[in-house]
Structure formats: C-alpha cells, structure tokens
Design a protein around this motif. Sequence first.
Motif, PDB file in Angstrom:
ATOM      1  N   HIS A 338       0.831  -1.206   0.000  1.00 35.47           N
ATOM      2  CA  HIS A 338       0.000   0.000   0.000  1.00 35.47           C
ATOM      3  C   HIS A 338       0.867   1.259   0.000  1.00 35.47           C
ATOM      4  N   VAL A 339       1.884   1.269   0.834  1.00 38.23           N
ATOM      5  CA  VAL A 339       2.757   2.444   0.937  1.00 38.23           C
ATOM      6  C   VAL A 339       3.548   2.651  -0.350  1.00 38.23           C
ATOM      7  N   GLU A 340       4.084   1.589  -0.911  1.00 40.09           N
ATOM      8  CA  GLU A 340       4.976   1.704  -2.070  1.00 40.09           C
ATOM      9  C   GLU A 340       4.218   1.894  -3.386  1.00 40.09           C
ATOM     10  N   LEU A 341       3.071   1.216  -3.548  1.00 42.96           N
ATOM     11  CA  LEU A 341       2.429   1.169  -4.859  1.00 42.96           C
ATOM     12  C   LEU A 341       0.983   1.649  -4.871  1.00 42.96           C
ATOM     13  N   GLY A 342       0.377   1.820  -3.704  1.00 42.36           N
ATOM     14  CA  GLY A 342      -1.007   2.282  -3.663  1.00 42.36           C
ATOM     15  C   GLY A 342      -1.978   1.174  -3.325  1.00 42.36           C
ATOM     16  N   ALA A 343      -3.178   1.585  -2.930  1.00 37.43           N
ATOM     17  CA  ALA A 343      -4.182   0.629  -2.456  1.00 37.43           C
ATOM     18  C   ALA A 343      -4.587  -0.369  -3.524  1.00 37.43           C
ATOM     19  N   HIS A 344      -4.628   0.070  -4.803  1.00 37.38           N
ATOM     20  CA  HIS A 344      -5.094  -0.823  -5.861  1.00 37.38           C
ATOM     21  C   HIS A 344      -4.143  -1.996  -6.111  1.00 37.38           C
ATOM     22  N   ALA A 345      -2.870  -1.883  -5.660  1.00 35.11           N
ATOM     23  CA  ALA A 345      -1.888  -2.944  -5.885  1.00 35.11           C
ATOM     24  C   ALA A 345      -1.814  -3.947  -4.736  1.00 35.11           C
ATOM     25  N   VAL A 346      -2.519  -3.675  -3.649  1.00 32.47           N
ATOM     26  CA  VAL A 346      -2.458  -4.569  -2.490  1.00 32.47           C
ATOM     27  C   VAL A 346      -3.110  -5.909  -2.835  1.00 32.47           C
ATOM     28  N   PRO A 347      -2.420  -7.029  -2.621  1.00 31.13           N
ATOM     29  CA  PRO A 347      -3.022  -8.342  -2.920  1.00 31.13           C
ATOM     30  C   PRO A 347      -4.277  -8.588  -2.097  1.00 31.13           C
ATOM     31  N   LYS A 348      -5.337  -8.995  -2.782  1.00 29.03           N
ATOM     32  CA  LYS A 348      -6.574  -9.354  -2.089  1.00 29.03           C
ATOM     33  C   LYS A 348      -6.450 -10.716  -1.418  1.00 29.03           C
ATOM     34  N   THR A 349      -5.622 -11.573  -1.995  1.00 30.94           N
ATOM     35  CA  THR A 349      -5.379 -12.909  -1.446  1.00 30.94           C
ATOM     36  C   THR A 349      -3.881 -13.097  -1.278  1.00 30.94           C
ATOM     37  N   ILE A 350      -3.467 -13.560  -0.099  1.00 31.70           N
ATOM     38  CA  ILE A 350      -2.060 -13.871   0.158  1.00 31.70           C
ATOM     39  C   ILE A 350      -1.996 -15.256   0.786  1.00 31.70           C
ATOM     40  N   VAL A 351      -1.212 -16.127   0.173  1.00 32.29           N
ATOM     41  CA  VAL A 351      -1.034 -17.487   0.678  1.00 32.29           C
ATOM     42  C   VAL A 351       0.442 -17.691   0.994  1.00 32.29           C
ATOM     43  N   THR A 352       0.742 -18.139   2.197  1.00 33.14           N
ATOM     44  CA  THR A 352       2.119 -18.466   2.552  1.00 33.14           C
ATOM     45  C   THR A 352       2.317 -19.976   2.384  1.00 33.14           C
ATOM     46  N   LEU A 353       3.435 -20.344   1.772  1.00 32.96           N
ATOM     47  CA  LEU A 353       3.732 -21.732   1.465  1.00 32.96           C
ATOM     48  C   LEU A 353       5.119 -22.095   1.979  1.00 32.96           C
ATOM     49  N   ASP A 354       5.338 -23.382   2.191  1.00 30.79           N
ATOM     50  CA  ASP A 354       6.675 -23.864   2.551  1.00 30.79           C
ATOM     51  C   ASP A 354       7.556 -23.976   1.303  1.00 30.79           C
TER      52      ASP A 354
END
Length: 377
Positions: A338-354
């Motif tokens: 959000h800080v670097e690229l703006g609200a529209h670039a924030v991922p709506k889905t984030i998945v952490t994987l091994d």
Amino acid sequence: MELLPVHTPQDFDPFGLLKPLAAALAGEGPAVAPYAAADQSFDGALPNDDVAAVISTSGSTGTPKQTMLSIDALAASAMGTAFALRAEGQWLLALPVHYVAGFQVLVRSLFAGTRPTALATTSGFTPEAFTHAAAEMTDRVRFTSLVPTQLHRLLADPSSETLRLLRRFDRILLGGAAMGPALRAVARSHDLKIVETYGMSETCGGCVYDGTPLDGVTLHSEDGRLRIGGAVLAEGYLGDPELTAEKFVFNSGRRWFMTDDAGDLASDGTVTVHGRLDDVIITGALKVSAAKVSDVIQSLPGVDQALVLGVPSQEWGTAVAAAVLGDVDIEIIRQAVHVELGAHAVPKTIVTLDAFPVLPGGKPDRRAIRALLERAR
C-alpha cells in the motif's frame, strides 16, 4: 535429416546423451530430442541438416513448444558463455537435460572437452545430492547452473560442507526466474559467485549474463517488449511454421526473436528485464505490475520468494494475489505494498507456502500456484 528422440525419465543417465549429442554437433548423426513425457511425440520435418537438437520449452504458462537448435547456434552459445565466464571448465549438471539449461551443460562440456558431473535425481533435487555430486568434481575450474528454487533450498539451512563446495564454484549461473533481493543478499553473505542469466529455449538458454548480452547477441526494446538477435537464435518450432513466422521475424536485415518479456536497455547496452508482458494485472480498471508487487514483498524481512498473479474476481474482474515463501505477517505485506504502490496494488489474497509447486526443470509452476490462489479466495 533424422531425429533421435531420447526419453529422459527421472532415473535416466544423462551421460547416455553425450555420444549422440557429440555426433549431432559434428554433423555426423541425427538431431537429438531429449524429452520427459513418455507419450510425447515429435510432429514435423526438420528444415535442414544443421539442426542438432529439439528442446521443448518449459510450458510454465502454456503448451510446451518444440524448439529446433542448430549446430551453429549451440556453438555460438557455448563460445559466448566461455568468453563471458573467461574460462572453460568442468560442469555440474543439476537440471534435467530435456530443458535447455540442463542440456547446455552437456553442450558446453563437449565443446570444452571436459566431462561433467551429475547429481542423482531419483529422489528429486536435494541439498544432500548436490553436495555429494559437487564433492566428486575434480577440475580446478568449476561451474554449475541452477534455478532460484534450488539455490533457496541449498541456502535454507546449509551445512558447512555444502557452503564450502558452493564457494568452490568459479561461477554459479542462475536463471529460469528472477532471483529476488532476499535470496541475492543471502548468496552475497556467503560469498557465492552468482551470475544472473536471462534467456530461453529459443536463444539456446541464457544469452544475457548479469545484464550484459553475450558476445554477438543484440537486444532491442520495442514499445517495452524485448526482442533478441544473434547467432544463438533457434531455427523455429518443429511442425509449427505459423508460430515460427510470428515469433521469429526479419527487421532491418536481421532475424529477431520476439520475446514475451518487458525490459529496458541502458546507453551502455546492459539490459534490465521487468518480467513478462502479461504480468500486468488490470484490476478495477487500474493497471498493476505483478513484478513490482513481487519486488516490494521480497524486500521484506523474512520473505524468501514471492510470486504475484492475477486471479478471477467478480468484484474486480481480476484481483491481485500473492504466494509467499517465508515467515512474515500478511498485514505487513499489505501495508508495505500500500505504501509503495497504492491501495489498488495490495493483494486481495495472500497465501504463505513452505515451497512453490515446480515444474521438472525447477521453475515455479505458475498454473498450479494460480489454482492454489483461486481456491484460497
């Protein structure tokens, strides 16, 4: 011109390719076509006797294409690599030979007159297998070629012996995907001699080393799209003259390969690759660079790798989504983007994987990762 298909299952001895490959490079035998899928077929006639090999593209974003590589193109690539590395030496084969990066280890070894070492891959790539194979190398000058996923595994919790042997390589070529700032920093902290490469099957593998094109290779940026010229170019695609004509074009008296990558050229001729052209995600009518979002995420402490993709969304048309390797709070990721690229670039889905699902050549399997992100919405 005959074609010699060579099935290369996981337990295949890659040295079985050396003799027929040497004959093909000398113009004294059929072109070789290493392949992994037992049901793979090779449709179409070779255009001339100069073709030495048919190598399938990785298929990371679509159906693999069968790329015809000539004797002269493979020789130009091997010679360009030797000039760029300022040496010839013994290679460690750590990638499948049916992909161009692994295949080129054999080609370079034949031109250099050295015998490569190969790690055992029956259980897949492991730090233990790599360390064992590296310990068997005997030449003073040593090279290997890896993809970032492999290097990440080697450096995740390395033994002292693994680090010693990694430092022993005069150069480690790294390609197939972007390295990422976190992995680059870890490699530098261990004093590894990494060369980041850019290329594809259509250019006999890596043709740009640390941003500098190999000798005889030319790159232009046309409306932000990279095109590549030089002796390393493939003859085209086996059995697909229409796609060959579309991707390999003549302009200003020179033959070019039109990539699907975005990039810029500096005044000194060095190249910066920004990622695939189709990595631009249009979400809510706004454009988002998947590569820039990935860079922001990968700059965060605790993140090892990130892959950003667009996934279908009823609300946004396409939503930004991210798969992340590492230990980091999801809200920190969202705040940083959000800080670097703006609200529209924030991922709506984030998945952490091994670990990322990968293709046999070690590249992240984008289709499998996209399916994981779609299920997580």
